[in-house]
Design an enzyme around this catalytic site. Structure first.
Site, PDB file in Angstrom:
ATOM      1  N   LYS A  14      60.630  55.235  44.558  1.00 56.47           N
ATOM      2  CA  LYS A  14      59.923  54.794  43.920  1.00 56.47           C
ATOM      3  C   LYS A  14      60.569  55.949  42.089  1.00 56.47           C
ATOM      4  CE  LYS A  14      57.158  57.501  46.643  1.00 56.47           C
ATOM      5  NZ  LYS A  14      57.996  57.468  47.834  1.00 56.47           N
ATOM      6  N   ARG A 127      70.656  61.778  49.318  1.00 58.81           N
ATOM      7  CA  ARG A 127      70.431  61.533  47.810  1.00 58.81           C
ATOM      8  C   ARG A 127      70.230  62.877  47.482  1.00 58.81           C
ATOM      9  NH1 ARG A 127      63.463  61.017  46.631  1.00 58.81           N
ATOM     10  NH2 ARG A 127      63.537  62.741  48.763  1.00 58.81           N
TER      11      ARG A 127
HETATM   12  P1  AP5 Z   1      57.739  63.525  46.651  1.00 60.08           P
HETATM   13  O1  AP5 Z   1      58.668  64.048  45.197  1.00 60.08           O
HETATM   14  O2  AP5 Z   1      56.289  61.948  45.990  1.00 60.08           O
HETATM   15  O3  AP5 Z   1      58.034  62.721  47.839  1.00 60.08           O
HETATM   16  P2  AP5 Z   1      58.674  60.592  48.271  1.00 60.08           P
HETATM   17  O4  AP5 Z   1      57.523  60.013  48.330  1.00 60.08           O
HETATM   18  O5  AP5 Z   1      58.492  61.305  49.918  1.00 60.08           O
HETATM   19  O6  AP5 Z   1      58.953  59.853  47.922  1.00 60.08           O
HETATM   20  P3  AP5 Z   1      60.864  60.442  47.539  1.00 60.08           P
HETATM   21  O7  AP5 Z   1      60.838  61.409  46.008  1.00 60.08           O
HETATM   22  O8  AP5 Z   1      61.523  61.384  48.634  1.00 60.08           O
HETATM   23  O9  AP5 Z   1      61.078  58.721  46.822  1.00 60.08           O
HETATM   24  P4  AP5 Z   1      61.661  58.208  46.471  1.00 60.08           P
HETATM   25  O10 AP5 Z   1      60.684  56.811  47.225  1.00 60.08           O
HETATM   26  O11 AP5 Z   1      60.943  58.458  44.727  1.00 60.08           O
HETATM   27  O12 AP5 Z   1      63.174  57.577  46.404  1.00 60.08           O
HETATM   28  P5  AP5 Z   1      64.063  57.491  45.424  1.00 60.08           P
HETATM   29  O13 AP5 Z   1      63.558  56.964  44.087  1.00 60.08           O
HETATM   30  O14 AP5 Z   1      64.267  58.887  45.149  1.00 60.08           O
HETATM   31  O15 AP5 Z   1      56.453  64.185  48.052  1.00 60.08           O
HETATM   32  C1  AP5 Z   1      57.350  65.373  47.811  1.00 60.08           C
HETATM   33  C2  AP5 Z   1      56.107  66.185  48.516  1.00 60.08           C
HETATM   34  O16 AP5 Z   1      55.051  66.497  47.669  1.00 60.08           O
HETATM   35  C3  AP5 Z   1      55.315  65.962  49.710  1.00 60.08           C
HETATM   36  O17 AP5 Z   1      56.025  65.254  51.148  1.00 60.08           O
HETATM   37  C4  AP5 Z   1      53.921  66.120  49.637  1.00 60.08           C
HETATM   38  O18 AP5 Z   1      54.614  67.397  50.488  1.00 60.08           O
HETATM   39  C5  AP5 Z   1      53.930  66.938  48.404  1.00 60.08           C
HETATM   40  N1  AP5 Z   1      53.336  65.510  47.613  1.00 60.08           N
HETATM   41  C6  AP5 Z   1      53.611  64.861  46.113  1.00 60.08           C
HETATM   42  N2  AP5 Z   1      52.497  63.681  46.107  1.00 60.08           N
HETATM   43  C7  AP5 Z   1      51.547  64.472  46.586  1.00 60.08           C
HETATM   44  C8  AP5 Z   1      49.999  63.787  46.865  1.00 60.08           C
HETATM   45  N3  AP5 Z   1      49.876  62.404  45.875  1.00 60.08           N
HETATM   46  N4  AP5 Z   1      49.491  64.360  47.744  1.00 60.08           N
HETATM   47  C9  AP5 Z   1      49.847  65.339  49.007  1.00 60.08           C
HETATM   48  N5  AP5 Z   1      50.879  66.119  48.801  1.00 60.08           N
HETATM   49  C10 AP5 Z   1      51.666  64.929  47.809  1.00 60.08           C
HETATM   50  O19 AP5 Z   1      65.434  56.708  46.731  1.00 60.08           O
HETATM   51  C11 AP5 Z   1      65.843  57.668  47.511  1.00 60.08           C
HETATM   52  C12 AP5 Z   1      66.913  57.556  47.412  1.00 60.08           C
HETATM   53  O20 AP5 Z   1      67.662  55.777  47.609  1.00 60.08           O
HETATM   54  C13 AP5 Z   1      68.552  57.824  46.417  1.00 60.08           C
HETATM   55  O21 AP5 Z   1      69.355  58.503  46.775  1.00 60.08           O
HETATM   56  C14 AP5 Z   1      68.294  56.377  45.545  1.00 60.08           C
HETATM   57  O22 AP5 Z   1      69.250  56.758  44.876  1.00 60.08           O
HETATM   58  C15 AP5 Z   1      68.668  55.617  46.682  1.00 60.08           C
HETATM   59  N6  AP5 Z   1      67.788  54.163  46.082  1.00 60.08           N
HETATM   60  C16 AP5 Z   1      66.901  53.410  45.749  1.00 60.08           C
HETATM   61  N7  AP5 Z   1      66.346  52.498  45.333  1.00 60.08           N
HETATM   62  C17 AP5 Z   1      67.577  52.151  46.613  1.00 60.08           C
HETATM   63  C18 AP5 Z   1      67.879  50.431  46.283  1.00 60.08           C
HETATM   64  N8  AP5 Z   1      67.291  49.781  46.431  1.00 60.08           N
HETATM   65  N9  AP5 Z   1      69.125  50.739  47.637  1.00 60.08           N
HETATM   66  C19 AP5 Z   1      69.522  51.491  48.108  1.00 60.08           C
HETATM   67  N10 AP5 Z   1      68.839  52.698  47.542  1.00 60.08           N
HETATM   68  C20 AP5 Z   1      68.187  53.032  47.133  1.00 60.08           C
END
Ligand code: AP5
Length: 216
Positions: A14, A127
């Site tokens: 995302k 990551r």
């Molecule tokens: P938040 O920061 O939103 O984390 P998340 O949803 O767990 O999502 P991530 O940021 O971990 O992953 P992403 O989908 O953004 O992936 P990314 O692009 O980084 O939330 C963290 C915490 O905050 C929650 O647990 C909660 O406690 C709280 N919170 C937040 N919002 C909330 C809400 N609305 N309500 C309640 N609590 C809330 O990519 C990941 C990795 O994969 C990177 O290294 C990237 O280089 C790699 N990658 C990306 N795309 C690809 C691809 N297509 N192929 C291969 N590798 C890839």
């Protein structure tokens, strides 16, 4: 102007796709995760309250995140808002609908990034991000060109998240399937849901997202 939600489990990509939309379409990324991490480091009362919850991988209360989003909706929206990591519960989804309606805005698409659980673990464990501009990297699939320097802004503070560990990730996935995945049906029923294959390379995912937005 186009307002969209990027929906998907932790590590789906995302943030990666949101950054591209910011660069390519001048959209404004509203990541509740980033906002909460900022509150945590700034040492505010709210930041202290959410720190432990986030470290465990649980969801922060609806009222806190709805309040954060409400504030941001009053700011500049550029080419439109990207809701990244929000909404995450049905209550948050209802609240977003009400907030947008109150401000005379629409929700134009909900893009679900679909990724297998096994891939999520590998993505999260490798990551790291740039503390200055938020660019997202991966040890194996997307390292920086020069060691320790962000390709995007030249920043040298590269950071790993406290909740990117096996225990917290397990909880984050359970939270996703229990509380967030019902939103897939919620938005499908409204005719707003679009799925993209998040197992593809980031460039291909970006192309699929762009196609969806251009169709509108
Ligand atoms: P938040 O920061 O939103 O984390 P998340 O949803 O767990 O999502 P991530 O940021 O971990 O992953 P992403 O989908 O953004 O992936 P990314 O692009 O980084 O939330 C963290 C915490 O905050 C929650 O647990 C909660 O406690 C709280 N919170 C937040 N919002 C909330 C809400 N609305 N309500 C309640 N609590 C809330 O990519 C990941 C990795 O994969 C990177 O290294 C990237 O280089 C790699 N990658 C990306 N795309 C690809 C691809 N297509 N192929 C291969 N590798 C890839």
């Amino acid at each position: 102007m186009t307002n969209i939600i990027l929906l998907g489990p932790p590590g789906a990509g995302k943030g990666t796709q949101a950054k591209r939309l910011v660069d390519d379409r001048q959209m404004v990324q509203l990541s509740t995760g980033d906002m909460l991490r900022e509150a945590k480091t700034s040492g505010t009362e709210m930041g202290k309250r959410v720190a432990d919850v986030m470290a465990r991988g649980e969801l922060v209360t609806d009222d806190i995140v709805i309040g954060l989003i409400e504030e941001k909706l009053n700011g500049a929206s550029g080419g439109g808002f990207i809701f990244d990591g929000f909404p995450r519960t049905l209550k948050q989804a209802d609240a977003l609908g009400e907030l947008l309606a109150r401000k005379g805005k629409t929700l134009d698409a909900v893009i679900e990034i679909q990724v297998d659980d096994a891939a999520l673990v590998a993505r999260i464990s490798g990551r790291f991000t740039c503390r200055t501009c938020g660019e997202v990297y991966h040890d194996e699939t997307k390292p920086t060109k020069a060691s320790g320097v962000c390709d995007h802004c030249g920043g040298t503070e590269l950071n790993r998240r406290a909740d990117d560990n096996a225990d917290a990730l397990r909880t984050r996935l359970v939270e996703y399937y229990k509380k967030t995945s019902p939103l897939i049906g919620y938005y499908y029923a409204k005719g707003q849901l679009h799925g993209v294959d998040g197992m593809a390379e980031p460039d291909q995912v970006a192309t699929a997202v762009a196609k969806l937005l251009d169709k509108r």
